[in-house]
Design a protein around this motif. Structure first.
Motif, PDB file in Angstrom:
ATOM      1  N   ILE A  73       2.235   0.304   8.508  1.00 31.71           N
ATOM      2  CA  ILE A  73       3.148   1.178   7.081  1.00 31.71           C
ATOM      3  C   ILE A  73       5.046   0.703   7.704  1.00 31.71           C
ATOM      4  CG2 ILE A  73       3.701   2.624   5.501  1.00 31.71           C
ATOM      5  CD1 ILE A  73       1.536   4.272   6.681  1.00 31.71           C
ATOM      6  N   THR A  74       5.494   0.272   7.736  1.00 33.19           N
ATOM      7  CA  THR A  74       6.561  -0.087   7.752  1.00 33.19           C
ATOM      8  C   THR A  74       7.440  -0.928   7.316  1.00 33.19           C
ATOM      9  OG1 THR A  74       8.323  -1.020  10.096  1.00 33.19           O
ATOM     10  CG2 THR A  74       5.559  -2.218   9.383  1.00 33.19           C
ATOM     11  N   ALA A  75       9.398  -1.206   7.242  1.00 33.85           N
ATOM     12  CA  ALA A  75       9.604  -1.732   6.950  1.00 33.85           C
ATOM     13  C   ALA A  75      10.163  -3.236   7.337  1.00 33.85           C
ATOM     14  CB  ALA A  75      11.129  -0.913   6.585  1.00 33.85           C
ATOM     15  N   GLN A  76       9.478  -3.254   8.972  1.00 32.60           N
ATOM     16  CA  GLN A  76      10.179  -4.087  10.011  1.00 32.60           C
ATOM     17  C   GLN A  76       9.304  -5.636   9.432  1.00 32.60           C
ATOM     18  OE1 GLN A  76       8.410  -4.273  14.308  1.00 32.60           O
ATOM     19  NE2 GLN A  76      11.387  -4.247  14.464  1.00 32.60           N
ATOM     20  N   HIS A  77       9.327  -5.912   8.592  1.00 34.05           N
ATOM     21  CA  HIS A  77       8.465  -7.245   8.627  1.00 34.05           C
ATOM     22  C   HIS A  77       9.376  -8.901   8.545  1.00 34.05           C
ATOM     23  CE1 HIS A  77       7.794  -5.326   3.666  1.00 34.05           C
ATOM     24  NE2 HIS A  77       7.238  -4.748   4.970  1.00 34.05           N
ATOM     25  N   GLY A  78       8.794  -9.172  10.268  1.00 35.02           N
ATOM     26  CA  GLY A  78       9.717  -9.780  10.916  1.00 35.02           C
ATOM     27  C   GLY A  78      10.258  -9.958  11.270  1.00 35.02           C
ATOM     28  N   LEU A  79      11.364 -11.192  11.345  1.00 37.72           N
ATOM     29  CA  LEU A  79      13.052 -11.660  11.152  1.00 37.72           C
ATOM     30  C   LEU A  79      12.610 -11.580   9.649  1.00 37.72           C
ATOM     31  CD1 LEU A  79      12.947 -13.639  13.710  1.00 37.72           C
ATOM     32  CD2 LEU A  79      13.530 -11.419  13.881  1.00 37.72           C
ATOM     33  N   ILE A  80      14.063 -10.914   8.953  1.00 44.51           N
ATOM     34  CA  ILE A  80      14.296 -11.069   7.396  1.00 44.51           C
ATOM     35  C   ILE A  80      15.347 -10.766   7.005  1.00 44.51           C
ATOM     36  CG2 ILE A  80      13.228  -8.865   6.692  1.00 44.51           C
ATOM     37  CD1 ILE A  80      11.929 -11.091   4.203  1.00 44.51           C
ATOM     38  N   TYR A  81      15.829  -9.487   8.265  1.00 45.04           N
ATOM     39  CA  TYR A  81      17.159  -9.252   7.177  1.00 45.04           C
ATOM     40  C   TYR A  81      17.852  -9.843   7.592  1.00 45.04           C
ATOM     41  CZ  TYR A  81      14.247  -5.268   5.719  1.00 45.04           C
ATOM     42  OH  TYR A  81      13.119  -4.576   5.606  1.00 45.04           O
ATOM     43  N   ASP A  82      18.239 -10.507   8.889  1.00 41.40           N
ATOM     44  CA  ASP A  82      19.678 -11.531   8.664  1.00 41.40           C
ATOM     45  C   ASP A  82      19.412 -12.836   7.780  1.00 41.40           C
ATOM     46  OD1 ASP A  82      21.855 -12.661  10.490  1.00 41.40           O
ATOM     47  OD2 ASP A  82      20.620 -13.929  10.970  1.00 41.40           O
ATOM     48  N   ALA A  99      13.552  -0.649  -1.460  1.00 41.76           N
ATOM     49  CA  ALA A  99      11.874  -0.895  -1.976  1.00 41.76           C
ATOM     50  C   ALA A  99      11.339  -0.283  -0.263  1.00 41.76           C
ATOM     51  CB  ALA A  99      11.902  -2.545  -1.925  1.00 41.76           C
ATOM     52  N   ASN A 100      10.754  -0.973   0.457  1.00 37.92           N
ATOM     53  CA  ASN A 100       9.510  -0.882   1.367  1.00 37.92           C
ATOM     54  C   ASN A 100      10.027   0.793   1.788  1.00 37.92           C
ATOM     55  OD1 ASN A 100       8.282  -3.587   1.479  1.00 37.92           O
ATOM     56  ND2 ASN A 100      10.354  -4.221   1.215  1.00 37.92           N
ATOM     57  N   HIS A 101      11.698   1.104   2.127  1.00 33.38           N
ATOM     58  CA  HIS A 101      11.676   2.325   2.891  1.00 33.38           C
ATOM     59  C   HIS A 101      10.780   3.448   1.889  1.00 33.38           C
ATOM     60  CE1 HIS A 101      13.100   5.187   5.800  1.00 33.38           C
ATOM     61  NE2 HIS A 101      13.625   6.334   4.764  1.00 33.38           N
ATOM     62  N   GLU A 102      11.389   3.117   0.707  1.00 31.56           N
ATOM     63  CA  GLU A 102      11.340   4.231  -0.107  1.00 31.56           C
ATOM     64  C   GLU A 102       9.665   4.139  -0.168  1.00 31.56           C
ATOM     65  OE1 GLU A 102      13.132   3.208  -4.058  1.00 31.56           O
ATOM     66  OE2 GLU A 102      15.002   3.784  -2.318  1.00 31.56           O
ATOM     67  N   ALA A 103       8.487   3.282   0.141  1.00 33.38           N
ATOM     68  CA  ALA A 103       7.323   3.136  -0.441  1.00 33.38           C
ATOM     69  C   ALA A 103       6.741   3.391   1.169  1.00 33.38           C
ATOM     70  CB  ALA A 103       7.181   0.998  -0.480  1.00 33.38           C
ATOM     71  N   MET A 104       6.817   3.430   2.438  1.00 26.81           N
ATOM     72  CA  MET A 104       6.771   3.942   3.025  1.00 26.81           C
ATOM     73  C   MET A 104       6.731   5.499   2.866  1.00 26.81           C
ATOM     74  SD  MET A 104       8.511   3.193   6.761  1.00 26.81           S
ATOM     75  CE  MET A 104       9.986   3.820   7.021  1.00 26.81           C
ATOM     76  N   GLN A 105       8.166   6.226   2.040  1.00 28.32           N
ATOM     77  CA  GLN A 105       8.312   7.824   2.021  1.00 28.32           C
ATOM     78  C   GLN A 105       6.877   7.467   1.191  1.00 28.32           C
ATOM     79  OE1 GLN A 105      12.455   7.526   1.123  1.00 28.32           O
ATOM     80  NE2 GLN A 105      12.021   8.795   3.034  1.00 28.32           N
ATOM     81  N   LEU A 106       7.025   7.105   0.023  1.00 29.01           N
ATOM     82  CA  LEU A 106       5.724   7.819  -0.746  1.00 29.01           C
ATOM     83  C   LEU A 106       4.494   8.114  -0.314  1.00 29.01           C
ATOM     84  CD1 LEU A 106       5.226   7.709  -4.290  1.00 29.01           C
ATOM     85  CD2 LEU A 106       4.981   5.393  -4.304  1.00 29.01           C
ATOM     86  N   ASN A 172      11.275   4.919  14.040  1.00 33.95           N
ATOM     87  CA  ASN A 172       9.935   6.048  13.070  1.00 33.95           C
ATOM     88  C   ASN A 172       9.318   5.312  11.326  1.00 33.95           C
ATOM     89  OD1 ASN A 172      11.054   8.624  14.214  1.00 33.95           O
ATOM     90  ND2 ASN A 172      12.707   8.691  13.039  1.00 33.95           N
ATOM     91  N   GLN A 173       8.484   4.796  11.907  1.00 30.63           N
ATOM     92  CA  GLN A 173       7.498   3.242  11.307  1.00 30.63           C
ATOM     93  C   GLN A 173       5.804   4.555  10.796  1.00 30.63           C
ATOM     94  OE1 GLN A 173       9.346   1.077   9.034  1.00 30.63           O
ATOM     95  NE2 GLN A 173      10.654   2.762   9.963  1.00 30.63           N
ATOM     96  N   TRP A 174       5.507   4.136   9.642  1.00 27.40           N
ATOM     97  CA  TRP A 174       4.225   5.280   9.857  1.00 27.40           C
ATOM     98  C   TRP A 174       2.529   4.031  10.348  1.00 27.40           C
ATOM     99  CZ3 TRP A 174       4.168  10.436   9.610  1.00 27.40           C
ATOM    100  CH2 TRP A 174       5.372  10.265   9.876  1.00 27.40           C
ATOM    101  N   THR A 362       3.157  -1.030  -2.013  1.00 28.80           N
ATOM    102  CA  THR A 362       3.233  -0.236  -3.059  1.00 28.80           C
ATOM    103  C   THR A 362       4.867   0.749  -3.474  1.00 28.80           C
ATOM    104  OG1 THR A 362       2.177   0.936  -1.086  1.00 28.80           O
ATOM    105  CG2 THR A 362       3.296   2.613  -2.165  1.00 28.80           C
ATOM    106  N   ALA A 363       5.424  -1.294  -2.636  1.00 25.35           N
ATOM    107  CA  ALA A 363       6.771  -0.666  -3.783  1.00 25.35           C
ATOM    108  C   ALA A 363       6.488  -1.530  -4.941  1.00 25.35           C
ATOM    109  CB  ALA A 363       7.662  -1.639  -2.904  1.00 25.35           C
ATOM    110  N   ALA A 364       5.250  -2.493  -5.061  1.00 24.45           N
ATOM    111  CA  ALA A 364       5.060  -3.540  -5.996  1.00 24.45           C
ATOM    112  C   ALA A 364       5.124  -2.196  -7.049  1.00 24.45           C
ATOM    113  CB  ALA A 364       4.564  -4.691  -6.266  1.00 24.45           C
TER     114      ALA A 364
END
Ligand code: FES
Length: 515
Positions: A73-82, A99-106, A172-174, A362-364
């Motif tokens: 359960i992480t917002a680290q999705h490989g190389l994507i943000y750059d 969206a993914n950080h909020e999904a993690m919190q949800l 601090n991912q899950w 979960t975001a979806a």
């Protein structure tokens, strides 16, 4: 080193009663098609908001891609943000992360509120490279994290016997046990107002009615399509907007103390590492070997490569589980979530999670539930299935994926000649029978199941998955049992199939040789 279970480890904690099929026409406020993490989470959120929900699945709940995850359960999705900042802009990258950080919190708050026993643990997520070329990519991604204000740091080592060049840590991912979590949510749906049906295959949608394969109808104000590859796309050619990628996981018990963390490299071949505990036994999940469908080696080659590399890191590893999964990837790596078309805003779909289904799914679910509840979420725009970037990207996407088509064509034209006599129970092969490519599976010493290997979705040739004893389609990810029954779409029809005694099939095979 033989795998004992050709199934995902999460099957051990998939505790579900079996639900009946929908047997008569019904109506509901919200119809949800597909019982994986997206459909179940959306149903839970909508039930909680007071909506009457009906959820159907063509097979069993939690039996598709959700069962085959590594459940990070992480917002680290490989190389994507750059890449998102450069291909789009800062805002798009920001919305994807949020969206993914909020999904993690949800997920986390839902587990806390409901007191769900699903081995939720907080870990840092690591992206690492073993090559000097990878250093720049890691550093650029770190800069993107910095711009997006993501809690992160660079490191020169990870706590394994691996010589790495650089790592990027998202703090601090899950991680959790997905079937323990979702089995609990299904129970809550069952205890609430939601109606649940299994073995109910949706075929199409007409106006506000979902038509099932036996022509029963489920009528709803809103329809959510959560079926991995969307079973209904209102003539939009999703085959040109999604490609499938296959990857593999092995799980083995370890007595080594695990140092914590979830790991993924950015190099090729991919390697993913995490730990989980099932029934008081600690297991390492070691995955990777991802490739575009139709471009892989024999499955045993991929599993052998994972076993070899795992052995170099972990001391003791009798393999207890091994499984493969097929994930869908969109043109621009951002999932498609939202109305199927402007003309049909009451039908929403979600697909293309690029192997990150726990948070993207979960975001979806959250975005679709918000849409049903008339809540506005501006982040939704970047996920819209009809966003203009998708239309622009399709030409190059098709060009990039023509090699897949070539492989498939080669497969179709090849003339296999399986050796029936050498087949052991539990094994399968392909052969040419009267000019048609057939797949044969030997169930026991005498019984043979034979399927036509032409996928009923769009005509690609299915391949035998020796790990899970399924026929898998390399084009868009359909999977069939050894008897040819659909496990996972987009295929809606079973493979044409027949059952033989081994003697009869050998006679049939021999008769064509003599002609
Ligand atoms: Fe599309 Fe098989 S899944 S052709």
């Amino acid at each position: 080193m033989n795998a004992q279970n050709h199934e995902p480890i999460w099957n051990q904690t998939r505790h579900l009663k079996e639900y009946p099929p929908l047997s008569q026409n019904e109506s509901t406020e919200v119809a949800i098609i597909g019982g994986g993490i997206t459909g179940i989470t959306a149903a839970y959120l909508l039930q909680k908001a007071g909506k009457q929900v009906t959820i159907v699945d063509q097979g069993r709940f939690l039996n598709g891609t959700t069962l085959h995850t590594t459940a990070k359960i992480t917002a680290q999705h490989g190389l994507i943000y750059d890449q998102l900042i450069n291909s789009y802009n800062y805002q798009t990258a920001r919305h994807y992360y949020e969206a993914n950080h909020e999904a993690m919190q949800l997920i986390q708050s839902l587990i806390q509120d409901e007191q769900i026993n699903c081995d939720l643990q907080q870990h840092d997520a690591y992206l690492y490279t073993e090559t000097t070329e990878g250093i720049t990519k890691i550093e650029k991604e770190f800069e993107a994290y910095d711009r997006l204000n993501i809690n992160s740091q660079l490191a020169d080592s990870i706590p394994f016997n691996l010589e790495i060049e650089k790592a990027l840590i998202m703090k601090n991912q899950w991680q959790f046990n997905p079937t323990a979590y979702l089995s609990y949510l299904i129970q809550r749906l069952d205890q609430g107002s939601t109606k649940l049906y299994e073995h109910t295959a949706a075929r199409t949608i007409e106006e506000k009615s979902v038509i099932m394969e036996d022509n029963t109808e489920l009528t709803a104000d809103r329809i959510l399509i959560c079926t991995h590859f969307p079973f209904y796309t209102e003539n939009k050619l999703f085959s040109t907007r999604l490609h499938a990628e296959k990857s593999y996981v092995i799980a083995f018990p370890t007595a080594d103390p695990y140092p914590g963390g979830m790991y993924l490299n950015i190099d090729s071949p991919k390697r993913s590492i995490r730990e989980t505990t099932i029934n008081d036994q600690s297991y390492i999940l070691f995955g990777g070997e991802g490739h575009k469908v139709g471009q892989g080696e024999d499955m045993s080659t991929h599993y052998d490569a994972l076993k070899r590399d795992a052995k170099a890191i972990f001391s003791k590893q009798p393999i207890d589980y091994q499984w493969s999964t097929q994930d869908l990837v969109t043109v621009d790596k951002i999932p498609y979530i939202g109305p199927v078309s402007k003309e049909q805003p009451h039908i929403l779909l979600a697909t293309g999670y690029r192997k990150w289904g726990m948070t993207n799914g979960t975001a979806a679910a959250k975005m679709m539930a918000d849409d049903v509840l008339n809540k506005t979420d501006h982040k939704q725009n970047i996920f819209s299935p009809s966003r203009s970037s998708v239309t622009k990207g399709i030409t190059s996407f098709i060009k990039e994926n023509t090699d897949v088509t070539k492989h498939l064509l080669k497969n179709k034209l090849s003339h296999p000649k399986g050796d029936l006599e050498a087949l052991n129970p539990g094994q399968a092969t392909t052969l040419l029978l009267h000019g048609q490519r057939k797949g044969v599976y030997k169930a026991d010493t005498d019984q043979i199941y034979m399927v036509d290997t032409t996928c009923t979705h769009a005509g690609c040739e299915v391949n035998w998955n020796s790990a899970e004893h399924t026929w898998d389609c390399p084009c868009h990810g359909s999977r069939f049992t050894y008897k040819g029954e659909v496990i996972e779409g987009p295929a809606k029809e079973n493979l044409h199939h027949e059952q033989f005694s081994i003697i009869d099939l050998m006679k049939l095979n021999a008769s064509q040789d003599n002609k």
